[in-house]
Design an enzyme around this catalytic site. Structure first.
Site, short mmCIF file in Angstrom:
data_model
loop_
_atom_site.label_atom_id
_atom_site.label_comp_id
_atom_site.label_asym_id
_atom_site.label_seq_id
_atom_site.Cartn_x
_atom_site.Cartn_y
_atom_site.Cartn_z
N SER A 15 -7.57 27.57 19.74
CA SER A 15 -6.67 28.68 19.44
C SER A 15 -7.31 29.70 18.50
O SER A 15 -7.24 30.91 18.74
CB SER A 15 -5.36 28.15 18.83
OG SER A 15 -5.62 27.36 17.70
N LYS A 110 -12.89 25.22 8.74
CA LYS A 110 -12.47 24.94 7.37
C LYS A 110 -12.60 23.46 7.08
O LYS A 110 -12.22 22.62 7.90
CB LYS A 110 -11.03 25.41 7.14
CG LYS A 110 -10.87 26.92 7.25
CD LYS A 110 -9.43 27.36 7.09
CE LYS A 110 -9.32 28.88 7.20
NZ LYS A 110 -7.93 29.36 7.08
N SER A 141 -4.25 32.90 7.95
CA SER A 141 -4.29 33.49 9.29
C SER A 141 -3.93 32.46 10.35
O SER A 141 -4.69 31.53 10.58
CB SER A 141 -5.69 34.06 9.57
OG SER A 141 -6.69 33.12 9.18
N ALA A 143 -3.56 31.75 14.27
CA ALA A 143 -4.18 32.30 15.47
C ALA A 143 -3.19 33.10 16.32
O ALA A 143 -3.51 34.19 16.81
CB ALA A 143 -4.80 31.18 16.30
N LYS A 194 -6.39 23.28 1.07
CA LYS A 194 -5.06 23.75 1.48
C LYS A 194 -4.49 22.90 2.60
O LYS A 194 -3.27 22.71 2.69
CB LYS A 194 -5.11 25.23 1.85
CG LYS A 194 -6.05 25.58 3.02
CD LYS A 194 -5.35 25.62 4.34
CE LYS A 194 -6.30 25.95 5.48
NZ LYS A 194 -5.60 26.06 6.78
N VAL A 282 -6.10 18.94 16.90
CA VAL A 282 -6.78 18.37 15.73
C VAL A 282 -6.01 18.73 14.47
O VAL A 282 -5.62 19.87 14.26
CB VAL A 282 -8.22 18.92 15.63
CG1 VAL A 282 -8.88 18.46 14.33
CG2 VAL A 282 -9.04 18.45 16.83
N GLU A 284 -6.74 18.66 10.65
CA GLU A 284 -7.90 18.51 9.77
C GLU A 284 -7.61 17.67 8.52
O GLU A 284 -8.51 17.03 7.98
CB GLU A 284 -8.40 19.89 9.33
CG GLU A 284 -8.95 20.75 10.45
CD GLU A 284 -10.39 20.41 10.79
OE1 GLU A 284 -10.92 19.42 10.27
OE2 GLU A 284 -10.98 21.14 11.59
#
Length: 341
Positions: A15, A110, A141, A143, A194, A282, A284
């Protein structure tokens, strides 16, 4: 927006990779999007839609997609890597021998390298050598919103000011503001932490603990970011900007965040496996919680919220027990006197 229209290769057709490739193409740059899945790539190239990750959103007719990595990077002015953190090292190794003469490499991945805890710029530098300009694209941001043309602000931090500015110029446009900086450590730290902290706020919201709890977790989470940043040599202003506070607020409050949705599911009593299966992409934070705590332990920094998230994700404690432990902690001054010196 830059007047330059040099070819840009975007590596990763998820994405976020698709969104950034579409952005660059709309700004007039010949853009090639590379992905592994032949059927998905063919659909993107023919129908100008990524039906798997961004269904119903039209992509620019000028955007090309391919599974041929060598063709994607050939003659590219620079390369943008947009893959999950667990695939970052392998991807950099794949593109290393295919690059034209010393093009810059940027990434919108990230996190840290899973298993080692290394910063991604350290990984890229080790593989690509000392002469390749590097930059990280980060900030608040989603996507989907970028692809829809909704207003967005990000930041590009690099070890070469000219390259970082070129990346920012290519992305900057009427609804997309791109700032620059040179604190790659701080920018990457914010992007990693984050995701972990978003799980905490998601859990709290899933448990219906209220808006006060959410605000407290975000603020104390920022405190954890700043303390670890100070220990590793990042600049606090980086964490107070788009790469830190901006991304933290978005990821902790926006339901488009996969990490927040994971926390919501756990707070409502779902198992980790069921929650990840339901999200279908996924997440993270599952690996990043370990890597954040690896960094914290290495530098002797206490991160109670991040550690509680790690323990919940490993099934060591329940969300309820984690909450009880956080509320029972010894009170201390809100900020150490040395934090901003």
């Amino acid at each position: 927006m830059s007047d330059s229209t040099h070819k840009i290769a975007v590596i990763g057709a998820g994405s976020w990779g698709t969104a950034l490739a579409a952005l660059l193409a709309r700004h007039g740059h010949p853009t090639v999007l590379w992905g592994r899945d032949a059927a998905m790539v063919d659909t993107i190239d023919r129908t100008h839609e990524n039906a798997r990750y961004l269904p119903g959103i039209a992509l620019p007719d000028s955007l090309r997609a391919t599974t041929d990595l060598q063709a994607a990077v050939a003659d590219a002015a620079w390369i943008l890597v947009v893959v999950p953190s667990h695939a970052f090292t392998e991807t950099i190794r794949l593109i290393a021998p295919l690059r034209p003469a010393c093009p810059g490499v940027a990434w919108a991945t990230k996190g840290f390298e899973p298993g080692s805890g290394r910063f991604l710029h350290e990984v890229a530098r080790d593989i690509l050598g000392p002469s390749v300009p590097l930059a990280v694209v980060t900030g608040p941001s989603f996507a989907k919103e970028v692809t829809l043309g909704l207003p967005t602000a990000i930041t590009v931090h690099g070890d070469d000011a000219t390259f970082a500015q070129a990346v920012a110029d290519a992305m900057h446009g009427p609804t997309f503001r791109a700032y620059t900086g040179d604190d790659m450590v701080g920018a990457e730290l914010g992007g990693a932490m984050k995701n972990v902290l978003a799980v905490a706020t998601g859990v709290a919201d899933g448990m219906q603990l209220g808006l006060n709890a959410r605000a407290g977790l975000i603020t104390r989470g920022l405190n954890e970011m700043l303390r670890l940043a100070a220990a590793i040599g990042a600049r606090p202003e980086t964490l107070m900007g788009l790469a830190g506070l901006g991304d933290l607020v978005l990821t902790c409050t926006g339901d488009l965040s996969r990490n927040r949705r994971l926390g919501l599911a756990l707070g409502r009593g779902q198992s980790l496996n069921d929650a990840i299966r339901q999200i279908g992409q996924v997440v993270e934070s599952v690996q990043m919680a370990d890597e954040v705590m690896r960094q914290a332990e290495h530098h002797g920094i206490e991160l109670p919220i991040s550690n509680a998230v790690r323990a919940v994700l490993h099934g060591e404690i329940t969300p309820e027990a984690g909450l009880k432990e956080l509320l029972a902690r010894e009170r201390k001054p809100e900020y150490p006197q040395t934090l901003f010196t």
